[in-house]
Enzyme design. Structure first.
Site, PDB file in Angstrom:
ATOM      1  N   GLY A  29      -7.626 -36.399   3.942  1.00  0.00           N
ATOM      2  CA  GLY A  29      -8.603 -37.064   4.797  1.00  0.00           C
ATOM      3  C   GLY A  29      -9.988 -37.040   4.188  1.00  0.00           C
ATOM      4  O   GLY A  29     -10.499 -35.977   3.827  1.00  0.00           O
ATOM      5  N   GLY A  31     -12.807 -38.152   5.759  1.00  0.00           N
ATOM      6  CA  GLY A  31     -13.843 -38.278   6.783  1.00  0.00           C
ATOM      7  C   GLY A  31     -14.880 -37.178   6.652  1.00  0.00           C
ATOM      8  O   GLY A  31     -15.039 -36.550   5.603  1.00  0.00           O
ATOM      9  N   VAL A  97      -0.105 -40.095   3.311  1.00  0.00           N
ATOM     10  CA  VAL A  97       0.604 -38.822   3.401  1.00  0.00           C
ATOM     11  C   VAL A  97       1.652 -38.950   4.500  1.00  0.00           C
ATOM     12  O   VAL A  97       1.330 -39.193   5.663  1.00  0.00           O
ATOM     13  CB  VAL A  97      -0.359 -37.659   3.699  1.00  0.00           C
ATOM     14  N   GLU A 190     -21.800 -46.765  25.047  1.00  0.00           N
ATOM     15  CA  GLU A 190     -22.568 -47.520  24.052  1.00  0.00           C
ATOM     16  C   GLU A 190     -22.065 -48.954  23.921  1.00  0.00           C
ATOM     17  O   GLU A 190     -22.870 -49.889  23.759  1.00  0.00           O
ATOM     18  CB  GLU A 190     -22.535 -46.771  22.725  1.00  0.00           C
ATOM     19  N   ALA A 335     -19.063 -35.597  14.727  1.00  0.00           N
ATOM     20  CA  ALA A 335     -19.263 -35.473  13.282  1.00  0.00           C
ATOM     21  C   ALA A 335     -19.879 -34.133  12.870  1.00  0.00           C
ATOM     22  O   ALA A 335     -19.418 -33.529  11.890  1.00  0.00           O
ATOM     23  CB  ALA A 335     -20.120 -36.634  12.788  1.00  0.00           C
TER      24      ALA A 335
END
Length: 452
Positions: A29, A31, A97, A190, A335
């Site tokens: 990953g 990210g 994967v 949002e 995040a």
């Protein structure tokens, strides 16, 4: 037979394999969590293979602005290879994967054609949308986790106005100009706040048979309030701001059915051809292969050091890790948490190689932010509750700060400045289909409603 890449071999730039005695760290990953782990191991005596099914790192918090035609996908994405180009101990491999074998310490790639062995593994594969046992809803109500998701949302959103311009029946037009967002978390809020700005400003005067400002926007939240992770006063402020924009906010509103023509919520049928999903997350399905305890969202219940129970050489970070803060609340799937987890997992790998004790993960909450619209936002920073223009400016600054790459920061600032001054959207492109298919489905649904 599948090719076996041993712990002493690594991919070279030419595609051959070279012997390397350093411990092999595989990161799945690219990210926030995976990239943070890779960077934190830059000076460690290891070799790193970072695997990702795409070639780019994505700034997910701004995906909704791609979906609403504010930003280009390239504004919020950066090639992973470019980010790690100077890190000589890191190799980037674009691959799917398929399976993780903890006992054999190997991951299977590309349909089992390649096996990659590891000494340490960091799983940072993120999450997808959760449809609460109804995966068939996804085709009618896309979520927002990838660039492909954002482009599909943008396509459906803009296409609705093109189709509405061509129909004459009032009921059919109303369904085309009704937008339903399911889920009152930051993504849903949002999205709901951005749509009225497009309909009232960006599209003003462009159509001859419809008035885009008459579009109906509904935000449906199953719980008692929107933005449940924020203090109640800020949740109420966000609701007030959304309603001032014309958004219908419905709380304690449970969606029980979604189809191509609308949703059922609290026993009421809402006719809408555009439904967006932001109601839940489910960890990557790779976690279910590990044979370890998972929470309801499929996240691994990791130890204090972020390792997988019974497998101290395997770590989970970001949206695939279930861990708590000192007060017992779960660490949020944001995040900053993924960044911090990636750094701690890397530190524990380095310490294990040195024979030193590992350190526990302690989440440092730097604040929570959500924007509703122009000069409208809510935030909690260092315990202080912010709202209005100051919270909005704080949101802008923080998101620019966390964007990866100078080019992306400059590009986003330019796009935001253009949009702020002109109310226009610079990337209103419809690709991948024509309006004919939507018109056909709209007319069929209209005839069905008339017959009922």
């Amino acid at each position: 037979m599948p090719h076996q890449i041993t712990a002493q071999a690594s991919l070279t730039h030419t595609g051959s394999f070279a012997t390397d005695p350093r411990p092999h760290v595989v990161i799945v990953g690219g990210g926030f969590g995976g990239l943070s782990a890779a960077r934190a191991l830059a000076k460690a005596p290891v070799r790193i293979t970072l695997l990702d099914r795409t070639n780019h790192h994505l700034f997910q918090p701004l995906l909704y602005q791609v979906a609403t035609a504010v930003l280009n996908p390239s504004d919020i994405s950066v090639p992973i290879r470019w980010l790690l180009r100077r890190q000589q101990n890191a190799t980037v491999v674009m691959a799917d994967v398929d399976r993780i074998d903890l006992e054999r310490r190997a991951v299977s790639l590309d349909g089992g054609t390649v096996h990659l062995s590891f000494d340490y593994l960091v799983i940072a594969t993120g999450a997808r949308h959760a449809y609460f046992g109804h995966p068939e809803w996804e085709q009618h109500a896309p979520g927002l986790k990838s660039i492909e998701d954002a482009l599909e949302m943008r396509r459906r959103f803009l296409l609705s106005f093109e189709a509405a311009e061509r129909v004459s029946a009032a009921g059919e037009r109303a369904a085309l100009l009704t937008f339903v967002i399911v889920g009152g978390g930051p993504t849903g809020v949002e999205l709901a706040g951005m749509i009225p700005e497009v309909t009232r400003q960006a599209l003003r005067g462009e159509f001859r048979r419809i008035d885009p400002s008459k579009a109906r926007v509904l935000l449906l939240e199953g719980g008692p309030r929107i933005l449940p992770s924020f203090p109640e006063a800020l949740s109420e402020q966000a609701r007030h701001d959304l309603e001032a924009l014309g958004v219908e906010v419905r709380t304690n509103c449970v969606v029980t059915h979604v189809d191509a023509d609308g949703v059922m919520a609290n026993g009421e049928r809402i006719d809408a051809h555009t439904v967006f999903w932001g109601a839940g997350n489910q960890a990557s399905p790779l976690t279910r292969q590990l044979g370890v305890p998972l929470d309801r969202a499929g996240r691994v219940q990791v130890g204090d050091d972020l390792s997988v129970p019974g497998h101290p050489h395997v770590f989970c970070v970001g949206d695939v890790a279930s861990t708590t803060m000192p007060d017992g609340r779960p660490v949020p799937a944001v995040a900053p948490a993924a960044n911090q987890m990636g750094a701690v997992a890397a530190k524990n790998i380095a310490r294990a190689l040195e024979g030193r004790p590992r350190v526990p993960f302690r989440y440092l909450n730097k604040g929570d932010l959500a924007t509703i619209g122009r000069h409208k936002a809510v935030a909690v920073i260092a315990g202080a509750q912010l709202r209005g223009t100051f919270a909005w400016l704080t949101w802008l600054f923080v998101h620019i700060l966390y964007l990866v790459g100078v080019r992306n920061r400059l590009s986003v600032v330019v796009q935001w400045g253009y949009q702020y001054l002109t109310f226009q959207r610079g990337v209103r492109l419809i690709t991948g289909t024509t309006v004919h298919r939507l018109l056909k489905a709209s007319r069929a649904a209209h005839e069905k409603r008339k017959a009922a």
